[in-house]
Design a protein around this motif. Structure first.
Motif, short mmCIF file in Angstrom:
data_model
loop_
_atom_site.label_atom_id
_atom_site.label_comp_id
_atom_site.label_asym_id
_atom_site.label_seq_id
_atom_site.Cartn_x
_atom_site.Cartn_y
_atom_site.Cartn_z
N CYS A 158 0.67 -1.41 -0.03
CA CYS A 158 0.07 -0.05 0.04
C CYS A 158 0.98 1.25 0.18
N SER A 159 0.26 2.29 -0.44
CA SER A 159 1.12 3.61 -0.31
C SER A 159 1.42 4.00 1.29
N ALA A 219 16.28 -6.81 -2.54
CA ALA A 219 16.17 -5.52 -3.13
C ALA A 219 17.00 -4.37 -2.09
N HIS A 220 17.00 -4.57 -0.84
CA HIS A 220 17.76 -3.64 0.00
C HIS A 220 19.38 -3.75 -0.16
N GLN A 221 19.66 -4.87 -0.36
CA GLN A 221 21.36 -4.93 -0.90
C GLN A 221 21.55 -4.36 -2.27
N MET A 222 20.73 -4.46 -3.03
CA MET A 222 20.81 -3.84 -4.47
C MET A 222 21.01 -2.43 -4.10
N ALA A 262 6.64 -9.55 3.83
CA ALA A 262 7.52 -8.76 3.20
C ALA A 262 8.06 -9.49 1.87
N ASP A 263 7.58 -10.48 1.59
CA ASP A 263 7.97 -11.35 0.33
C ASP A 263 7.89 -10.46 -0.68
N VAL A 264 6.98 -9.63 -1.04
CA VAL A 264 7.36 -8.78 -2.31
C VAL A 264 8.25 -7.70 -2.15
N SER A 265 8.39 -7.39 -0.78
CA SER A 265 9.66 -6.21 -0.73
C SER A 265 11.01 -6.78 -0.98
N ASN A 266 11.03 -7.92 -0.87
CA ASN A 266 12.57 -8.55 -1.00
C ASN A 266 12.97 -8.60 -2.30
N ILE A 324 10.76 -1.13 -1.67
CA ILE A 324 9.26 -0.67 -1.44
C ILE A 324 9.29 0.24 -0.33
N GLN A 325 9.85 -0.19 0.95
CA GLN A 325 9.78 0.71 1.92
C GLN A 325 10.20 2.02 1.85
N SER A 326 11.45 1.85 1.50
CA SER A 326 12.34 3.42 1.40
C SER A 326 11.65 4.33 0.27
#
Length: 490
Positions: free
Chosen positions: A226-227, A432-435, A460-464, A449-451
């Motif tokens: 979500c936003s 994602a966060h490492q990239m 958090a499957d998608v966020s990774n 997604i979070q940042s």
């Protein structure tokens, strides 16, 4: 670093971790420039998932408590956010009072703590990264500066008493009329100007909508992810959240099933952060669910002006005028600095919305409203959109082409609309966060997604696996160079 997590608490592990590390920094137990454990080491020490530690660290970095040093580690910052706002930093005393104080300077126990318990969302990005794919930035060079200067000067010439007296809290009637005419042509939404309320952007429009319709404990359906601004707002007013997963066609309406809720918040034209466009079939299913349950739908149409290729699908508000609250903004189409958006309420809710707006504030700045009304009524806005839409489409094409050239077969969402897309990282690449951290070391800004201003509920499957890439503010040459540098990292 001593951390104690309560697994029976209704607060998430990552939120508990964030608060405890933050408090240790504010209390001075974690000194400036002190190294903190790696996410892997701390996760092993606490017996929790590495994702929980990673997301807590990302939030601490975003809010200025920690800094990363590529290839070295993560450290406590040398200048706390609270200290930056304190006396002696050159910021006025009024700013200082809005900032949490260190533990030893907090008010006496006899004074109640703040009633507000929410958290801020990621909207600021002061990065000086040369190639920055920040998804919430548009092209400053696209702003129609000459036309806007002329409109401002004209409005000043005819201002009369408008600069010295209060106006209607709901907004300048000329602008409300212009917006009603605009959405009738562009989105097939037919409303009276009195149903349109001018606000300082879509976030305030959403706040106003909750003030009119929501009570503590009410259920609200939200897209997942979500936003972030919406997610944290619903959380702050203690609503009961019902997250429904999204895919490339938007929210999964089949998953609504027998759910009942007072409200549902959706972004049908270009879902944020994942970019899915809600299919016509799902729009009908969502409206049928709302009719069956008596729910109001909040339709956030934040960047509908930028739709490439296929025909733009009808707005939910056009399909069902009486149970949809429509939110619009000029932040993407013109510029976020104008701080101008609007909410369109059903006719039967318009009086309550007008009353709530009057208590919320005393109205928007007259000068910008007058200039924007003229910009819309003379057709300048539509001409501006035609120019900018073509420019953004070319940059979208350049980004997709660069990803394909450097990474082969790719999976993206949201490329058919908006000013950003979501890219699923190919198997074998860092998460994602490492990239994002590695890219920053090469002067390229890419976002999780979070940042990037999103929020995922659950595992958090998608966020990774996904990165957000905004392309509106970058030239085609910068886009190619940035994606090339990502490839070099691997």
């Amino acid at each position: 670093m001593l951390i104690s997590l309560d697994r029976s608490s209704d607060r998430s592990l990552q939120e508990q971790l964030f608060e405890q590390i933050r408090q240790q920094i504010l209390d001075g137990r974690l000194k400036a420039e002190a190294a903190v454990p790696s996410s892997r080491h701390l996760a092993q020490q606490l017996g929790i998932s590495r994702n929980s530690v990673t997301f807590a660290y990302e939030r601490l970095i975003t809010e200025g408590y920690l800094v990363t040093r590529p290839m070295v580690g993560t450290y406590v910052t040398s200048a706390m956010p609270e200290q930056v706002m304190s006396a002696g930093s050159g910021v006025g005393a009024s700013a200082k009072t809005d900032t949490p104080m260190p533990a030893e300077r907090r008010p006496p126990e006899r004074l109640a703590p703040a009633a507000f318990t929410g958290r801020p969302h990621s909207i600021l990005n002061n990065s000086r990264i040369p190639i920055d794919f920040w998804p919430q930035r548009t092209d400053p060079r696209a702003f129609p500066l000459k036309t806007w200067r002329r409109l401002i000067l004209h409005s000043l010439a005819v201002a009369g008493h408008n600069l010295t007296e209060y106006g209607d809290p709901c907004g300048l009637m000329a602008l409300r009329t212009a917006i009603a005419e605009h959405v009738a042509v562009m989105r097939d939404i037919h409303v009276r100007p009195e149903q349109v309320i001018i606000v300082a952007g879509a976030q305030l429009a959403l706040n106003l909508t909750l003030r009119v319709l929501a009570r503590e404990g009410d259920a609200i359906v939200v897209e997942n992810p979500c936003s972030q601004g919406a997610a944290y707002l619903f959380e702050s007013v203690n609503m009961r959240l019902i997250p429904i997963d999204t895919d490339d066609q938007g929210i999964d309406t089949k998953a609504l099933g027998g759910e009942t809720a007072q409200l549902a918040y959706v972004m049908p034209s270009h879902q944020y952060p994942m970019g899915g466009v809600l299919s016509l079939e799902r729009r009908r299913e969502l409206l049928a669910w709302a009719d069956r349950t008596g729910a109001y739908l909040i339709e956030d149409d934040y960047d509908n002006e930028f739709h490439f290729g296929s025909m733009l699908l009808p707005a939910l508000k056009a399909m069902s005028p009486e149970n949809v609250i429509y939110l619009g903004t000029f932040s993407k189409s013109l510029g976020a600095g104008l701080r101008t958006g609007y909410a369109i309420f059903p006719d039967h809710l318009a009086p309550a919305a007008a009353g709530a707006k009057a208590l919320l504030d005393n109205g928007q700045v007259w000068l910008e409203q007058a200039a924007l009304a003229e910009f819309l009524l003379t057709g300048s806005f539509v001409r501006h959109l035609r120019r900018v839409r073509l420019r953004y489409q070319q940059r979208r094409d350049a980004l997709v082409a660069a990803l394909r050239a450097h990474f082969g077969r790719i999976e993206v969402r949201g490329a058919e609309a908006g000013t950003h897309l979501a890219w699923k990282l190919p198997a074998g690449l860092p998460r994602a966060h490492q990239m994002a951290a590695h890219a920053k070391s090469r002067n390229v800004g890419v976002y999780t997604i979070q940042s990037g201003g999103g929020h995922e509920y659950g595992t958090a499957d998608v966020s990774n696996d996904w990165l957000l890439l905004g392309y509106a503010s970058l030239s085609e040459e910068q886009i190619e160079a940035g994606i090339s540098r990502l490839r070099d990292l691997i």
